[in-house]
Design an enzyme around this catalytic site. Structure first.
Site, PDB file in Angstrom:
ATOM      1  N   SER A 117       1.215  -1.180  -0.174  1.00  0.00           N
ATOM      2  CA  SER A 117      -0.356   0.105   0.485  1.00  0.00           C
ATOM      3  C   SER A 117       0.790   0.940  -0.001  1.00  0.00           C
ATOM      4  O   SER A 117       1.960   1.255   0.488  1.00  0.00           O
ATOM      5  CB  SER A 117      -1.160  -0.254   0.964  1.00  0.00           C
ATOM      6  OG  SER A 117      -1.222   1.217   1.318  1.00  0.00           O
ATOM      7  N   TYR A 141      -1.892   0.501   9.976  1.00  0.00           N
ATOM      8  CA  TYR A 141      -1.982  -0.144   8.873  1.00  0.00           C
ATOM      9  C   TYR A 141      -0.624  -0.380   7.403  1.00  0.00           C
ATOM     10  O   TYR A 141      -0.276  -0.672   7.054  1.00  0.00           O
ATOM     11  CB  TYR A 141      -3.712  -0.010   8.340  1.00  0.00           C
ATOM     12  CG  TYR A 141      -3.348   0.287   6.752  1.00  0.00           C
ATOM     13  CD1 TYR A 141      -4.135  -1.895   6.337  1.00  0.00           C
ATOM     14  CD2 TYR A 141      -3.052   0.731   5.080  1.00  0.00           C
ATOM     15  CE1 TYR A 141      -3.779  -1.823   4.888  1.00  0.00           C
ATOM     16  CE2 TYR A 141      -3.442  -0.045   4.302  1.00  0.00           C
ATOM     17  CZ  TYR A 141      -3.883  -0.966   4.108  1.00  0.00           C
ATOM     18  OH  TYR A 141      -3.625  -1.420   3.045  1.00  0.00           O
ATOM     19  N   LYS A 145       2.076  -3.507   6.757  1.00  0.00           N
ATOM     20  CA  LYS A 145       2.313  -3.389   5.283  1.00  0.00           C
ATOM     21  C   LYS A 145       3.553  -3.592   5.390  1.00  0.00           C
ATOM     22  O   LYS A 145       4.278  -4.442   4.246  1.00  0.00           O
ATOM     23  CB  LYS A 145       1.439  -2.940   4.051  1.00  0.00           C
ATOM     24  CG  LYS A 145      -0.361  -3.211   4.429  1.00  0.00           C
ATOM     25  CD  LYS A 145      -0.516  -3.888   3.654  1.00  0.00           C
ATOM     26  CE  LYS A 145      -1.571  -4.059   3.201  1.00  0.00           C
ATOM     27  NZ  LYS A 145      -2.351  -6.059   2.983  1.00  0.00           N
TER      28      LYS A 145
HETATM   29  N1  UFG Z   1     -12.474  10.724   3.235  1.00  0.00           N
HETATM   30  C1  UFG Z   1     -13.922  11.583   3.152  1.00  0.00           C
HETATM   31  N2  UFG Z   1     -15.194  10.933   3.464  1.00  0.00           N
HETATM   32  C2  UFG Z   1     -15.243  10.052   3.554  1.00  0.00           C
HETATM   33  C3  UFG Z   1     -14.236   8.522   3.253  1.00  0.00           C
HETATM   34  C4  UFG Z   1     -12.499   9.311   2.956  1.00  0.00           C
HETATM   35  O1  UFG Z   1     -13.343  13.053   3.320  1.00  0.00           O
HETATM   36  O2  UFG Z   1     -15.967   9.671   3.618  1.00  0.00           O
HETATM   37  C5  UFG Z   1     -11.672  11.206   2.580  1.00  0.00           C
HETATM   38  C6  UFG Z   1     -10.446  10.447   3.826  1.00  0.00           C
HETATM   39  O3  UFG Z   1     -10.122  11.530   4.644  1.00  0.00           O
HETATM   40  C7  UFG Z   1      -8.868  11.058   2.897  1.00  0.00           C
HETATM   41  C8  UFG Z   1      -9.219  10.824   1.505  1.00  0.00           C
HETATM   42  O4  UFG Z   1     -10.660  10.602   1.528  1.00  0.00           O
HETATM   43  O5  UFG Z   1      -8.860  12.014   2.709  1.00  0.00           O
HETATM   44  C9  UFG Z   1      -9.645   8.728   0.878  1.00  0.00           C
HETATM   45  O6  UFG Z   1      -9.555   8.353   1.791  1.00  0.00           O
HETATM   46  P1  UFG Z   1     -10.341   6.515   1.772  1.00  0.00           P
HETATM   47  O7  UFG Z   1     -10.635   6.251   3.055  1.00  0.00           O
HETATM   48  O8  UFG Z   1     -10.727   6.436   0.538  1.00  0.00           O
HETATM   49  O9  UFG Z   1      -9.223   6.204   1.185  1.00  0.00           O
HETATM   50  P2  UFG Z   1      -7.273   6.127   2.196  1.00  0.00           P
HETATM   51  O10 UFG Z   1      -6.719   7.005   1.639  1.00  0.00           O
HETATM   52  O11 UFG Z   1      -7.854   6.211   3.759  1.00  0.00           O
HETATM   53  O12 UFG Z   1      -6.586   5.116   2.582  1.00  0.00           O
HETATM   54  C10 UFG Z   1      -6.526   4.204   0.918  1.00  0.00           C
HETATM   55  C11 UFG Z   1      -6.056   2.602   0.686  1.00  0.00           C
HETATM   56  C12 UFG Z   1      -5.528   2.550   1.485  1.00  0.00           C
HETATM   57  C13 UFG Z   1      -3.754   3.266   0.953  1.00  0.00           C
HETATM   58  C14 UFG Z   1      -4.380   4.010   0.720  1.00  0.00           C
HETATM   59  C15 UFG Z   1      -3.777   5.089  -0.017  1.00  0.00           C
HETATM   60  O13 UFG Z   1      -7.589   2.673   1.831  1.00  0.00           O
HETATM   61  O14 UFG Z   1      -4.574   1.048   1.392  1.00  0.00           O
HETATM   62  O15 UFG Z   1      -5.849   4.330   0.043  1.00  0.00           O
HETATM   63  O16 UFG Z   1      -3.690   6.497  -0.070  1.00  0.00           O
HETATM   64  F1  UFG Z   1      -2.875   3.209   1.110  1.00  0.00           F
END
Ligand code: UFG
Length: 333
Positions: A117, A141, A145
């Site tokens: 990741s 997390y 990884k």
């Molecule tokens: N976000 C919101 N509202 C939501 C969901 C997400 O504002 O309801 C924002 C989060 O705060 C973040 C962005 O959207 O800024 C992306 O969030 P995600 O939960 O979609 O994904 P993450 O970036 O947290 O994590 C994902 C994967 C990981 C990976 C990572 C790399 O789950 O495996 O992206 O950037 F490593």
């Protein structure tokens, strides 16, 4: 010869199973169905319900199906959950992966493709990050990884064993043919949540943090279509078998979008409205993460075909509509 796909009933794994079958591979799926679904597994693949840490089961699958490669997707994927329950992540993602790697080595499986990741990097800014960048995960997390990558690296030095660790950026979208998609219950990933909200499956969507040091104050991510991602796995598998060289490679497009840009795209592509609410930052979120994928393109010959946010969102929304139809009382009557 067969490929063992762990987590093959889950989101990315189920896409990989279809891609492997299309490439003419025999596929054996191992999934404990904690978040995956039996119906998500392509009918031509053999599904075994069980855990990757079950050495006896995995050894018998390897022997009975002449497994020469493992593609390891099984694991937990929610960053905030990993902060609340780090031991779960070190168990599911690190300890069980270690056991699986040992089982592979002991049973002579030499090729291993691992779902790593972008979370291994931590916050790196808006410039595309290369694999050589220092890794400072912001969450258990990401650390879980990174620890598994280290285990793979050391195992490959000591044994007749090689691996490809693919560092996924933000995976989204669904199979363009509508055969599978992201079906996880209680999903937290932005595009999935936004599509659910656009369809009225949830009332509103929260934007976690508007005070980041980015042009519009919200976090920036590199969203990659799941179909392109699984193609990178096919290339990685081919490369491992052909060259015997281990590899760590980013999988992203090198273009970042802010949370607000993604939500605008969802509204535009779906023609729906969204009830957007601004909320506090979410713990463990990196400000900006964008991939430099020169290595995947150069060494693996990876050529993405769906590098377009509108297409990613359109396929995700279409899958969400499909799920709604499947779950409607009419559909189950
Ligand atoms: N976000 C919101 N509202 C939501 C969901 C997400 O504002 O309801 C924002 C989060 O705060 C973040 C962005 O959207 O800024 C992306 O969030 P995600 O939960 O979609 O994904 P993450 O970036 O947290 O994590 C994902 C994967 C990981 C990976 C990572 C790399 O789950 O495996 O992206 O950037 F490593």
């Amino acid at each position: 010869m067969a490929v063992l796909v762990t987590g093959g009933a889950g989101y990315i794994g189920s896409h990989m199973v279809w891609a492997l079958l299309e490439a003419g591979e025999e596929v054996v799926v191992l999934d404990r169905l904690s978040t995956g679904f039996e119906w998500a597994v392509a009918p031509e693949a053999r599904l075994f319900v069980g855990d990757v840490g079950d050495t006896g089961l995995v050894s018998s699958l390897i022997a009975n199906h002449a497994v020469d490669a493992i593609v390891h997707f099984a694991g937990s994927v929610v960053v905030p959950e990993s902060i609340a329950d780090p031991l779960l992540y070190y168990d599911n993602n690190t300890a069980r992966s270690r056991t699986l790697i040992e089982t592979a080595v002991r049973n002579g499986v030499r090729n291993f493709v691992f779902s790593s990741s972008a979370a291994v990097y931590g916050s790196v800014g808006a410039e595309p990050v290369q694999e050589s960048h220092p890794c400072n995960p912001d969450s258990p997390y990401g650390m879980s990884k990174l620890m598994t990558e280290t285990i793979l690296q050391d195992a490959a030095l000591a044994h007749d064993f090689r691996y490809a660790a693919l560092r996924y950026f933000n995976v989204a979208g669904a199979d363009p043919e509508g055969r599978t998609g992201q079906s996880t219950k209680g999903a937290t990933h932005l595009i999935k949540v936004a599509c659910e909200a656009a369809l009225g499956k949830r009332g509103h969507i929260e934007v976690f943090g508007t005070d980041y040091d980015t042009p519009d104050g919200t976090c920036i991510r590199d969203y990659i279509h799941v179909t392109d991602l699984v193609k990178a796995h096919l290339h990685a598998l081919e490369s491992l078998r052909r060259t015997g060289e281990s590899l760590v490679a980013n999988c992203g497009y090198g273009r970042g979008y802010s949370v607000l840009e993604v939500l605008d795209c969802v509204k535009r592509v779906t023609g729906r409205t969204l009830d957007v609410r601004y909320a506090a930052r979410r713990e463990g979120d990196a400000e900006a993460v964008v991939a430099n994928s020169d290595r995947a393109r150069g060494i693996l010959g990876w050529r993405p075909e769906h590098a377009n946010l509108d297409r990613i969102v359109a396929s995700a929304f279409s899958w969400e509509e499909d799920l709604l139809r499947r779950n409607s009382p009419k559909a189950s009557a």
